[in-house]
Write an enzyme that holds these catalytic residues in place. Structure first.
Site, PDB file in Angstrom:
ATOM      1  N   ASP A  32       0.861  -1.182   0.000  1.00 45.61           N
ATOM      2  CA  ASP A  32       0.000   0.000   0.000  1.00 45.61           C
ATOM      3  C   ASP A  32       0.898   1.232   0.000  1.00 45.61           C
ATOM      4  O   ASP A  32       2.125   1.111  -0.059  1.00 45.61           O
ATOM      5  CB  ASP A  32      -0.933   0.002   1.231  1.00 45.61           C
ATOM      6  CG  ASP A  32      -0.185   0.220   2.543  1.00 45.61           C
ATOM      7  OD1 ASP A  32       1.059   0.300   2.532  1.00 45.61           O
ATOM      8  OD2 ASP A  32      -0.851   0.317   3.590  1.00 45.61           O
TER       9      ASP A  32
ATOM     10  N   ASP B 105       1.440   4.805   2.282  1.00 42.33           N
ATOM     11  CA  ASP B 105       1.065   5.413   3.560  1.00 42.33           C
ATOM     12  C   ASP B 105       1.472   6.887   3.602  1.00 42.33           C
ATOM     13  O   ASP B 105       2.610   7.218   3.256  1.00 42.33           O
ATOM     14  CB  ASP B 105       1.768   4.687   4.714  1.00 42.33           C
ATOM     15  CG  ASP B 105       1.530   3.187   4.695  1.00 42.33           C
ATOM     16  OD1 ASP B 105       0.436   2.760   5.092  1.00 42.33           O
ATOM     17  OD2 ASP B 105       2.431   2.444   4.253  1.00 42.33           O
TER      18      ASP B 105
ATOM     19  N   ASP C 194      -3.250   4.518   2.780  1.00 40.09           N
ATOM     20  CA  ASP C 194      -3.580   4.910   4.149  1.00 40.09           C
ATOM     21  C   ASP C 194      -3.242   6.377   4.350  1.00 40.09           C
ATOM     22  O   ASP C 194      -2.121   6.807   4.065  1.00 40.09           O
ATOM     23  CB  ASP C 194      -2.761   4.088   5.173  1.00 40.09           C
ATOM     24  CG  ASP C 194      -3.257   2.651   5.294  1.00 40.09           C
ATOM     25  OD1 ASP C 194      -4.437   2.402   4.972  1.00 40.09           O
ATOM     26  OD2 ASP C 194      -2.457   1.793   5.708  1.00 40.09           O
TER      27      ASP C 194
HETATM   28  N1  CTP Z   1       0.503   0.901  11.418  1.00 43.24           N
HETATM   29  C1  CTP Z   1      -0.093   1.308  12.580  1.00 43.24           C
HETATM   30  N2  CTP Z   1      -1.373   0.942  12.850  1.00 43.24           N
HETATM   31  C2  CTP Z   1      -2.063   0.183  11.984  1.00 43.24           C
HETATM   32  C3  CTP Z   1      -1.477  -0.236  10.785  1.00 43.24           C
HETATM   33  C4  CTP Z   1      -0.170   0.151  10.536  1.00 43.24           C
HETATM   34  O1  CTP Z   1       0.538   1.999  13.365  1.00 43.24           O
HETATM   35  N3  CTP Z   1      -3.311  -0.170  12.278  1.00 43.24           N
HETATM   36  C5  CTP Z   1       1.886   1.286  11.158  1.00 43.24           C
HETATM   37  C6  CTP Z   1       2.785   0.073  11.209  1.00 43.24           C
HETATM   38  O2  CTP Z   1       3.272  -0.149  12.490  1.00 43.24           O
HETATM   39  C7  CTP Z   1       3.881   0.459  10.270  1.00 43.24           C
HETATM   40  C8  CTP Z   1       3.253   1.475   9.325  1.00 43.24           C
HETATM   41  O3  CTP Z   1       2.002   1.808   9.874  1.00 43.24           O
HETATM   42  O4  CTP Z   1       4.883   1.110  10.991  1.00 43.24           O
HETATM   43  C9  CTP Z   1       3.116   0.946   7.949  1.00 43.24           C
HETATM   44  O5  CTP Z   1       2.355  -0.235   7.961  1.00 43.24           O
HETATM   45  P1  CTP Z   1       2.065  -1.054   6.651  1.00 43.24           P
HETATM   46  O6  CTP Z   1       1.563  -0.172   5.579  1.00 43.24           O
HETATM   47  O7  CTP Z   1       1.170  -2.170   7.046  1.00 43.24           O
HETATM   48  O8  CTP Z   1       3.461  -1.725   6.306  1.00 43.24           O
HETATM   49  P2  CTP Z   1       4.712  -1.192   5.476  1.00 43.24           P
HETATM   50  O9  CTP Z   1       5.875  -1.234   6.384  1.00 43.24           O
HETATM   51  O10 CTP Z   1       4.419   0.126   4.837  1.00 43.24           O
HETATM   52  O11 CTP Z   1       4.919  -2.307   4.388  1.00 43.24           O
HETATM   53  P3  CTP Z   1       4.052  -2.540   3.071  1.00 43.24           P
HETATM   54  O12 CTP Z   1       4.955  -2.267   1.930  1.00 43.24           O
HETATM   55  O13 CTP Z   1       3.654  -3.973   3.141  1.00 43.24           O
HETATM   56  O14 CTP Z   1       2.881  -1.623   3.103  1.00 43.24           O
HETATM   57 MN    MN Z   2       2.627   0.397   3.789  1.00 42.83          MN
HETATM   58 MN    MN Z   3      -0.453   0.862   5.564  1.00 42.18          MN
END
Ligand code: CTP
Ligand code: MN
Ligand code: MN
Ligand code: MN
Length: 403
Positions: free
Chosen positions: A204, A206, A327
Site C-alpha cells: 500500500d 502510507d 492509508d
Molecule cells: N501501522 C499502525 N497501525 C495500523 C497499521 C499500521 O501503526 N493499524 C503502522 C505500522 O506499524 C507500520 C506502518 O504503519 O509502521 C506501515 O504499515 P504497513 O503499511 O502495514 O506496512 P509497510 O511497512 O508500509 O509495508 P508494506 O509495503 O507492506 O505496506
Molecule cells: Mn505500507
Molecule cells: Mn499501511
C-alpha cells in the site's frame, strides 16, 4: 590459527531498534523461510509464535554477510530452538521441510487466499475455512454477507494483491499533495511506511498529513476525502476518528486535547497507462469538465467503477486504471514526530521500540507520545532524533529500520 576456519562470528544487539537493518538482506533464503513461519503463525492466531519467528528473521536480516554454518550463529539473540532447526535445515538441505510442506498445505493456501481479501482478517478466514470455504469462488457462492470493505476487497482482489511500485506511490503522492494544498494551504504531506524506508515495492502507500500550526489540521481529513471522492479518486474509504487521549496512558494526568488523530483506509483508483497524468490533473482548476471526461483515464462516475469491472477474465486487461491501497493519517504538529516514527515501520521495528521503551526504560511509547513512568511526565519531541535520544538509543534512519 589464522587459516583454520574463516567464519565470521556476528555480534548483534537483541532489540531490533538497536540495530541497523538495511534492505540489503544477505540471507534471503533463511529470512524467507522464517518469515513464512511467522506469517503462518499470525494467520493461525498464534501471535506469540509469530513474533518469535519475526524476531529470528530480523536477526538474520541484520547480518552483514550470508550465513554458511551454524557455528556462526553462536551467541546470537532471538534464535529459539525451532528457528535454529529451520535454519539448519535450510543450510544443510537448501530448504526447510517444514516450510515447504506448510506452503503446500490446504490450510495455509486457504488462509492466504482469504486473508488476501482486503477487510478479511485471520479470524474471519479461519471461520470460513471451518465452513469449507477455501477459494474466492466458494466465498462468492457461500451466501455470506460481506461488509463494505470485504466487498471492495473481493472486487479489486487482483489489483490489491499486486505490489505497488515506487512510481505508483509517487503518482499518488502528487495527487494527495495537490488535494491537501488546495483544501489547507501550508499543510504538509509525508510519505511514511515502507516507501519511506526506501522500499521499491509495497502493499500500500502510507501518508501522514500535518500543519505547522497546531489545531489547523482539525477537520482536514474530511475535506481531503470529500475532494478525492468528488474527483472519483476513491473506490473505497473508511475514515476513523481517533479517540486517543494522552490521558488514557496515565489516568493521573489531566486530560489533554490530543484526541484528534484521524485515519482513512482507502482504495485509490489510479490511472495506469499515464503515470504523469496526476501532475496535469493537479495543475488544473478543481471541478472542471476536464476531470470528469471518461477519456481522462480516471473515471469519475462512482457507481460505474464499482460494478463494471467485476467479472474475472473480462475487462481487466483493458481498464485504464488500477486499485491501490492508500492509508492517510492526520496528526497535530505536536505529535508529528511520534506519528512519523510510528508510521514508518517496519512493524517489527515499531514493536521492538515499544518493547525497549517499556522493558529497558520504563517508558510508554505510542504514535502519539512518549511517557516516562518514573518521572510521571510526557517527554516532548519535535523530531525522530529527539525520540531516539529520549530512549537512549542511537538514531537509526528510516532506510535502516527494515527489520
Ligand atoms: N501501522 C499502525 N497501525 C495500523 C497499521 C499500521 O501503526 N493499524 C503502522 C505500522 O506499524 C507500520 C506502518 O504503519 O509502521 C506501515 O504499515 P504497513 O503499511 O502495514 O506496512 P509497510 O511497512 O508500509 O509495508 P508494506 O509495503 O507492506 O505496506
Ligand atoms: Mn505500507
Ligand atoms: Mn499501511
Ligand atoms: Mn516451536
Amino acid at each position: 590459527q589464522a587459516d583454520e576456519v574463516e567464519v565470521a562470528v556476528f555480534s548483534v544487539p537483541s532489540y531490533a531498534c538497536q540495530r541497523r537493518t538495511s534492505l540489503d538482506n544477505r540471507n534471503t533464503v533463511l529470512t524467507d523461510a522464517l518469515s513464512l513461519l511467522a506469517e503462518n503463525a499470525e494467520l493461525s492466531d498464534q501471535d506469540g509464535r509469530g513474533v518469535a519467528f519475526r524476531r529470528a528473521a530480523a536477526v538474520m536480516k541484520s547480518l552483514p554477510e550470508p550465513v554458511t554454518s551454524m557455528t556462526q550463529l553462536r551467541g546470537l539473540p532471538c534464535l529459539g530452538e525451532h528457528s535454529l532447526r529451520v535454519i539448519r535445515d535450510v543450510l544443510e538441505n537448501g530448504a526447510s521441510r517444514e516450510v515447504e510442506s506448510m506452503k503446500q498445505s490446504k490450510q495455509y493456501k486457504a488462509l492466504k487466499v482469504l486473508t488476501g481479501v482486503f477487510g478479511v482478517g485471520a479470524k474471519t478466514a479461519a471461520r470460513w475455512i471451518r465452513e469449507g470455504i477455501h477459494t474466492l469462488h466458494q466465498l462468492r457462492n457461500s451466501g455470506h454477507t460481506l461488509n463494505r470493505a470485504q466487498q471492495a476487497g473481493l472486487e479489486h482482489y487482483d489489483d490489491l494483491n499486486q505490489q505497488v511500485s515506487k512510481a505508483e506511490a509517487e503518482a499518488i503522492q502528487q495527487i494527495v499533495e495537490e488535494v491537501v494544498a488546495s483544501v489547507l494551504p501550508g499543510a504538509k504531506v509525508t510519505l511514511t511506511g515502507g516507501f519511506r524506508r526506501g522500499k521499491l515495492m509495497g502493499h500500500d502507500v502510507d501518508f501522514l498529513i500535518t500543519h505547522p500550526e497546531e489545531g489547523k489540521e482539525v477537520g482536514l481529513m474530511s475535506k481531503v476525502v470529500s475532494w478525492l471522492e468528488s474527483q472519483g479518486f476513491l473506490l473505497y474509504q473508511k475514515t476513523t476518528r481517533n479517540s486517543y487521549l494522552v490521558s488514557d496512558d496515565s489516568p493521573a494526568l489531566p486530560p489533554s486535547n490530543m484526541d484528534r488523530f484521524e485515519r482513512c483506509l482507502s482504495i485509490f483508483k489510479l490511472a495506469q497507462d499515464q503515470p504523469h497524468r496526476a501532475k496535469q490533473l493537479g495543475a488544473l482548476p478543481l471541478d472542471t469538465a476536464e476531470h470528469r471526461r471518461g477519456d481522462s483515464g480516471l473515471q469519475t462516475d462512482q457507481d460505474s467503477c464499482s460494478q463494471r469491472i467485476q467479472t474475472p477474465g473480462g475487462q481487466e486487461d483493458t481498464k485504464p486504471w488500477r486499485a491501490v491501497r492508500v492509508d492517510l493519517v492526520v496528526s497535530p504538529i505536536s505529535q508529528f514526530a511520534f506519528a512519523v516514527l510510528g508510521w514508518t515501520g517496519s512493524k517489527l521495528f515499531e514493536r521492538e521500540l515499544r518493547r525497549w521503551a517499556g522493558q529497558e526504560k520504563a517508558m510508554s511509547l505510542s504514535s502519539h507520545a512518549l511517557y516516562d513512568n518514573k518521572k510521571r511526565k510526557y517527554l516532548q519531541a519535535s523530531s525522530e532524533e529527539e525520540i531516539f535520544a529520549h530512549l537512549d538509543l542511537e538514531f537509526i534512519p528510516p532506510s535502516e529500520r527494515n527489520a
